[in-house]
Design an enzyme around this catalytic site. Structure first.
Site, PDB file in Angstrom:
ATOM      1  N   GLU A   1       0.852  -1.198   0.000  1.00 30.23           N
ATOM      2  CA  GLU A   1       0.000   0.000   0.000  1.00 30.23           C
ATOM      3  C   GLU A   1       0.883   1.242   0.000  1.00 30.23           C
ATOM      4  O   GLU A   1       1.997   1.194   0.516  1.00 30.23           O
ATOM      5  CB  GLU A   1      -0.850   0.047   1.289  1.00 30.23           C
ATOM      6  CG  GLU A   1      -1.683  -1.184   1.513  1.00 30.23           C
ATOM      7  CD  GLU A   1      -2.448  -1.138   2.846  1.00 30.23           C
ATOM      8  OE1 GLU A   1      -2.373  -0.112   3.556  1.00 30.23           O
ATOM      9  OE2 GLU A   1      -3.124  -2.132   3.149  1.00 30.23           O
TER      10      GLU A   1
ATOM     11  N   LYS B   1       2.193   4.667   1.524  1.00 33.69           N
ATOM     12  CA  LYS B   1       2.186   5.224   2.885  1.00 33.69           C
ATOM     13  C   LYS B   1       1.808   6.697   2.768  1.00 33.69           C
ATOM     14  O   LYS B   1       2.592   7.518   2.298  1.00 33.69           O
ATOM     15  CB  LYS B   1       3.544   5.064   3.561  1.00 33.69           C
ATOM     16  CG  LYS B   1       3.489   5.507   5.012  1.00 33.69           C
ATOM     17  CD  LYS B   1       4.741   5.134   5.772  1.00 33.69           C
ATOM     18  CE  LYS B   1       4.586   5.338   7.267  1.00 33.69           C
ATOM     19  NZ  LYS B   1       4.305   6.718   7.644  1.00 33.69           N
TER      20      LYS B   1
ATOM     21  N   ASP C   1       0.980  10.474   3.590  1.00 33.80           N
ATOM     22  CA  ASP C   1       1.587  11.425   4.514  1.00 33.80           C
ATOM     23  C   ASP C   1       0.506  12.346   5.071  1.00 33.80           C
ATOM     24  O   ASP C   1       0.335  13.473   4.627  1.00 33.80           O
ATOM     25  CB  ASP C   1       2.664  12.228   3.765  1.00 33.80           C
ATOM     26  CG  ASP C   1       3.721  12.737   4.718  1.00 33.80           C
ATOM     27  OD1 ASP C   1       3.619  12.439   5.919  1.00 33.80           O
ATOM     28  OD2 ASP C   1       4.632  13.437   4.256  1.00 33.80           O
TER      29      ASP C   1
ATOM     30  N   TYR D   1      -7.487   2.087   5.597  1.00 31.04           N
ATOM     31  CA  TYR D   1      -6.574   0.960   5.372  1.00 31.04           C
ATOM     32  C   TYR D   1      -6.606  -0.123   6.440  1.00 31.04           C
ATOM     33  O   TYR D   1      -5.790  -1.042   6.376  1.00 31.04           O
ATOM     34  CB  TYR D   1      -5.145   1.449   5.189  1.00 31.04           C
ATOM     35  CG  TYR D   1      -4.665   2.471   6.215  1.00 31.04           C
ATOM     36  CD1 TYR D   1      -4.565   2.152   7.558  1.00 31.04           C
ATOM     37  CD2 TYR D   1      -4.300   3.749   5.804  1.00 31.04           C
ATOM     38  CE1 TYR D   1      -4.131   3.080   8.483  1.00 31.04           C
ATOM     39  CE2 TYR D   1      -3.855   4.694   6.714  1.00 31.04           C
ATOM     40  CZ  TYR D   1      -3.779   4.350   8.057  1.00 31.04           C
ATOM     41  OH  TYR D   1      -3.349   5.280   8.968  1.00 31.04           O
TER      42      TYR D   1
ATOM     43  N   LYS E   1      10.452   3.411   3.445  1.00 29.06           N
ATOM     44  CA  LYS E   1      10.388   4.857   3.221  1.00 29.06           C
ATOM     45  C   LYS E   1      11.120   5.283   1.944  1.00 29.06           C
ATOM     46  O   LYS E   1      12.148   4.724   1.587  1.00 29.06           O
ATOM     47  CB  LYS E   1      11.014   5.595   4.418  1.00 29.06           C
ATOM     48  CG  LYS E   1      10.319   5.315   5.743  1.00 29.06           C
ATOM     49  CD  LYS E   1       8.953   5.956   5.828  1.00 29.06           C
ATOM     50  CE  LYS E   1       9.022   7.411   6.190  1.00 29.06           C
ATOM     51  NZ  LYS E   1       9.008   7.670   7.618  1.00 29.06           N
TER      52      LYS E   1
ATOM     53  N   CYS F   1      21.136  44.326 -14.964  1.00 26.77           N
ATOM     54  CA  CYS F   1      21.200  42.912 -15.321  1.00 26.77           C
ATOM     55  C   CYS F   1      22.595  42.372 -14.998  1.00 26.77           C
ATOM     56  O   CYS F   1      23.592  42.957 -15.433  1.00 26.77           O
ATOM     57  CB  CYS F   1      20.899  42.730 -16.802  1.00 26.77           C
ATOM     58  SG  CYS F   1      21.261  41.077 -17.393  1.00 26.77           S
TER      59      CYS F   1
ATOM     60  N   CYS G   1      24.354  41.544 -18.640  1.00 20.05           N
ATOM     61  CA  CYS G   1      24.705  42.537 -19.661  1.00 20.05           C
ATOM     62  C   CYS G   1      24.720  43.968 -19.128  1.00 20.05           C
ATOM     63  O   CYS G   1      25.079  44.889 -19.851  1.00 20.05           O
ATOM     64  CB  CYS G   1      23.767  42.433 -20.859  1.00 20.05           C
ATOM     65  SG  CYS G   1      22.119  43.064 -20.530  1.00 20.05           S
TER      66      CYS G   1
ATOM     67  N   CYS H   1      15.374  41.900 -17.389  1.00 20.99           N
ATOM     68  CA  CYS H   1      16.480  42.652 -17.981  1.00 20.99           C
ATOM     69  C   CYS H   1      15.930  43.311 -19.231  1.00 20.99           C
ATOM     70  O   CYS H   1      15.244  42.674 -20.025  1.00 20.99           O
ATOM     71  CB  CYS H   1      17.603  41.680 -18.341  1.00 20.99           C
ATOM     72  SG  CYS H   1      18.674  42.296 -19.654  1.00 20.99           S
TER      73      CYS H   1
ATOM     74  N   CYS I   1      21.469  41.216 -24.632  1.00 21.17           N
ATOM     75  CA  CYS I   1      21.893  40.472 -23.443  1.00 21.17           C
ATOM     76  C   CYS I   1      22.307  39.049 -23.837  1.00 21.17           C
ATOM     77  O   CYS I   1      21.526  38.295 -24.411  1.00 21.17           O
ATOM     78  CB  CYS I   1      20.745  40.429 -22.436  1.00 21.17           C
ATOM     79  SG  CYS I   1      21.148  39.485 -20.960  1.00 21.17           S
TER      80      CYS I   1
HETATM   81  S1  IVH Z   1      -1.344   0.749   8.907  1.00 22.73           S
HETATM   82  C1  IVH Z   1      -0.704  -1.532  12.323  1.00 22.73           C
HETATM   83  N1  IVH Z   1      -1.219   1.663   6.446  1.00 22.73           N
HETATM   84  O1  IVH Z   1       1.726   5.622   9.167  1.00 22.73           O
HETATM   85  C2  IVH Z   1      -0.280  -0.426  11.512  1.00 22.73           C
HETATM   86  N2  IVH Z   1      -0.583   3.104   8.224  1.00 22.73           N
HETATM   87  O2  IVH Z   1       4.073   5.252  10.818  1.00 22.73           O
HETATM   88  C3  IVH Z   1      -1.236   0.655  11.531  1.00 22.73           C
HETATM   89  N3  IVH Z   1       0.081   5.352   7.490  1.00 22.73           N
HETATM   90  O3  IVH Z   1       0.075   5.794  12.236  1.00 22.73           O
HETATM   91  C4  IVH Z   1      -1.100   1.584  10.425  1.00 22.73           C
HETATM   92  N4  IVH Z   1      -0.254   5.029   5.352  1.00 22.73           N
HETATM   93  O4  IVH Z   1      -0.855   7.167  10.290  1.00 22.73           O
HETATM   94  C5  IVH Z   1      -1.013   1.939   7.750  1.00 22.73           C
HETATM   95  N5  IVH Z   1      -1.194   2.347   4.237  1.00 22.73           N
HETATM   96  C6  IVH Z   1      -1.003   2.619   5.529  1.00 22.73           C
HETATM   97  C7  IVH Z   1      -0.550   3.867   5.976  1.00 22.73           C
HETATM   98  C8  IVH Z   1      -0.341   4.081   7.337  1.00 22.73           C
HETATM   99  C9  IVH Z   1       0.106   5.896   6.272  1.00 22.73           C
HETATM  100  C10 IVH Z   1       0.473   6.062   8.732  1.00 22.73           C
HETATM  101  C11 IVH Z   1      -0.454   5.878   9.906  1.00 22.73           C
HETATM  102  C12 IVH Z   1       0.403   5.280  10.978  1.00 22.73           C
HETATM  103  C13 IVH Z   1       1.763   5.705  10.562  1.00 22.73           C
HETATM  104  C14 IVH Z   1       2.819   4.790  11.143  1.00 22.73           C
END
Ligand code: IVH
Length: 670
Positions: free
Chosen positions: A115, A117, A119, A227, A316, A410, A413, A428, A434
């Site tokens: 999945e 991650k 932000d 998720y 990451k 400038c 030139c 400029c 130039c």
């Molecule tokens: S699962 C048991 N899935 O990352 C694990 N977390 O660093 C529970 N996060 O607190 C989280 N994308 O806020 C999970 N696809 C994803 C995620 C995700 C972002 C965040 C979430 C968690 C933090 C942990």
């Protein structure tokens, strides 16, 4: 007692709104117009005003409007909200997989769900009998804060689950985030109001969710990806994490489309590489990917270490933001003379590459961010995007620094630097005197979309101009082999190839040639429109500002730049020289100007119900009409949908003919 028929009707309205909302925010494919949605919402609101006893917590009218809170209440999580262990490189990832295989005593590779991650900030949504009753932040994982009022303002969070197999209790876990576009728009507006801007979309999401007044949250463009589930009562857990995600989709929750089941860690790394590329085109931020053991029995067996499960890991991406020092701020001169401030930096590794320069965009931006030489700054590099200075760390500013000022001359030139009233860009005034502007215009001329001279890279153009081998664009066609072969990093063979490429570039098209001239605001799309409309360069040169505006996508500003360019004797001479050297293009068959709506200009305002604005625009253009965005006395018709804006008033004031949507349809299909 409220009549049975009213109760039934209210339920019907709620179900309709729920469905529309789901289609709009979760499936992202709207099924009705905004006007229709508003009409039904309004009807429901009126009935609820009349019969307040019918107002339920899951009514779409209850999303906004709650009283501001004094403080957030605590929420004890029934199932703790965990965090994830991180892997910052492949070795750490392989070690993770090895631990999983060993603990589970696996012979074959493990199955993982991959999945993105996200932000953002995690959230827990508690549904009882399918109704959203509580939303909470993660807090320390055991105790969070009650942000129910705020969560309800997020349209993608259902107040009521859809589908069947609804459990007595389910806690849906997910990530609330702000899309990049919304984040940028918010910051621009906040800056205009003189308010604090957010450093990144995650802070923006977190700040928005933690507002005591939910009306403020309602104004932020928050969204969610779900998720996981926490507590679940009343139905059996499926066998795999992937099936949980399918259940969430079934219940109408928003689940990310880039989730994939794979076998073994090699496929995980493939997913990581795919997402690393895709990341740059996603409309939201991700800072890595997550792999989760798919089988829930295996998850159970693996268990936890401290606050993180052993069955999941966050892989990451390299950090996209870093700190470094500004060594100098210099101004680069572009093709049109625009001065771009560039920060020279102490080299720093960010986003997978070492960066020693970053753009500061324009002088207003430098002054707004108050970036000074000597400052520690946050540098950001996202994918292929030019690295930029995000902000200065004022707390670490050394003594004796001074704000950056726009140079008066400038730097290349020495011509005066000019800046129109309220123009962010300083330029400029040297024009083709130039060196910088000449180099840039030659680079532009040779670029792929323009004359496509393969092998004439930036470094070569710079040498050719610096050594005075060429001065202007037409000199390219007089280049001799010996002059090129003597350049640095140029052998006889590549010099020969370059000459062939220059020769071949003479055979071009009118749009490419027009674009290559480097006229301000003329991109390749506008160049194509101009070529298609006039067919011949002579006619474009001869057209006046009014006539030029008949071309699709050409407004008053672009028309002015075009006309101004062709009024300059030296530009006409340049074009002559190029054609004399043999630059040529095939004739263009001009689209008939005798279409039914040729010469007519339309402005569209308000919401159309029987077609989208884009469709209306296409249909009108197909009949020769031109669509513009603002009403003037030259506008032929203003088409007015529901809830029209100020354009409607302006049309009335100027006496421009007004068409309803029905009039438009009749006009299109006489
Ligand atoms: S699962 C048991 N899935 O990352 C694990 N977390 O660093 C529970 N996060 O607190 C989280 N994308 O806020 C999970 N696809 C994803 C995620 C995700 C972002 C965040 C979430 C968690 C933090 C942990």
């Amino acid at each position: 007692m409220v009549a049975e028929s009213v109760v039934v009707h209210v339920e019907k309205l709620k179900a309709k709104l729920r469905e529309y909302n789901y289609r709009y925010y979760v499936l992202e494919s709207p099924s009705v117009s905004d006007a229709e949605y508003d009409r039904i919402l309004c009807e429901l609101q009126n009935l609820e005003n009349k019969y307040p006893e019918l107002i339920a917590a899951d009514s779409p009218t209850q999303r906004v409007g709650a009283e501001p809170l004094k403080a957030f209440q605590e929420v004890q999580h029934k199932v703790p909200m965990l965090s994830l262990q991180n892997a910052f490189n492949e070795d750490e990832l392989i070690a993770f997989d090895k631990r999983v295989m060993e603990r589970l005593d696996l012979v074959d590779e493990a199955q993982y769900v991959c999945e993105p991650k996200f932000d953002g900030v995690s959230i827990s949504l508690r549904y009882e009998q399918g109704v959203l009753v509580q939303a909470a932040t993660r807090g320390d994982g055991a105790v969070g804060e009650d942000i129910t009022q705020n969560a309800k303002t997020i349209a993608a969070i259902p107040l009521h689950l859809r589908g069947d197999n609804i459990p007595e209790v389910v806690e849906v876990r997910g990530e609330v985030y702000i899309p990049l576009a919304g984040f940028e728009k918010y910051n621009i507006e906040a800056a205009k109001r003189g308010e604090k801007v957010f450093v990144n979309p995650r802070n923006a999401a977190s700040g928005s969710l933690r507002q005591l007044d939910s009306k403020i949250t309602a104004e932020r463009p928050l969204n969610i990806f779900c998720y996981a589930v926490g507590e679940l009562v009343g139905i059996d857990l499926p066998e795999s994490h992937y099936e949980i995600l399918q259940l969430l989709i079934h219940w109408g929750m928003r689940v990310n489309p880039d989730i994939k089941v794979v076998t073994g860690i090699t496929e995980c790394t493939q997913y990581y590489n795919e997402m690393m590329i895709k990341r740059n085109s996603l409309p939201y931020e991700i800072d890595g990917v997550v792999y989760k053991v798919n089988n829930l029995a295996q998850q159970q067996e693996l268990g936890f270490v401290s606050r993180a499960p052993r069955w999941a890991v966050a892989h990451k991406f390299p950090a996209q933001e870093e700190y470094t020092k500004v060594l100098a701020v210099e101004f680069q001169v572009g093709r049109t003379g625009a001065l771009t401030p560039v920060a020279r930096l102490e080299p720093v590794f960010v986003g997978g590459a070492t960066i020693s320069n970053a753009t500061l965009h324009n002088i207003d931006e430098v002054q707004r961010k108050d970036v000074r030489v000597g400052d520690t700054v946050v540098i950001r590099r996202a994918g292929d995007v030019i690295p930029e200075v995000v902000s200065a760390v004022v707390e670490q500013r050394p003594e004796g620094t001074r704000p950056v000022e726009l140079p008066k001359k400038c730097p290349v030139c020495g011509s005066d630097v000019v800046r129109g009233e309220d123009a962010a860009v300083a330029r400029c005034s040297g024009g083709l005197y130039c060196n910088a502007q000449r180099k840039e215009s030659i680079k532009h001329f040779a670029s792929k979309t323009a004359m496509d001279i393969d092998g004439l890279g930036d470094k070569i153009v710079e040498q050719l101009v610096d050594e005075k081998i060429i001065e202007h664009v037409p000199d390219l066609y007089k280049l001799e082999l010996s002059a090129i072969a003597n350049l640095e990093r140029m052998g006889e063979k590549s010099a020969q190839n370059l000459l062939v490429a220059i020769e071949e570039s003479k055979n071009t098209t009118l749009p490419k040639f027009l674009y290559a001239l480097g006229i301000r605001e003329i991109g390749i799309a506008t160049a194509k429109n101009l070529a298609q409309y006039y067919g011949e360069l002579e006619k474009i040169i001869a057209a006046n500002i009014e006539e030029l505006q008949e071309v699709p996508d050409v407004g008053p500003v672009v028309a002015l730049y075009l006309a101004a360019f062709f009024r300059q004797q030296h530009n006409l001479e340049m074009i002559d020289k190029l054609r004399q050297s043999g630059v040529h293009w095939p004739a263009i068959k001009v689209q008939s100007k005798d279409l039914p709506l040729s010469g007519k200009t339309f402005v569209l305002t308000g919401t159309l119900t029987q077609m989208t604005r884009e469709e209306a625009k296409e249909k009108l253009e197909a009949q020769g009409a031109k669509i513009t965005s603002s009403v003037s006395k030259n506008t032929s018709y203003v088409v007015v949908g529901s809830d029209p804006g100020s354009k409607y008033d302006k049309a009335q004031k100027l006496g421009v003919e007004i068409l309803s949507e029905d009039d438009l349809i009749e006009l299109l299909n006489p």
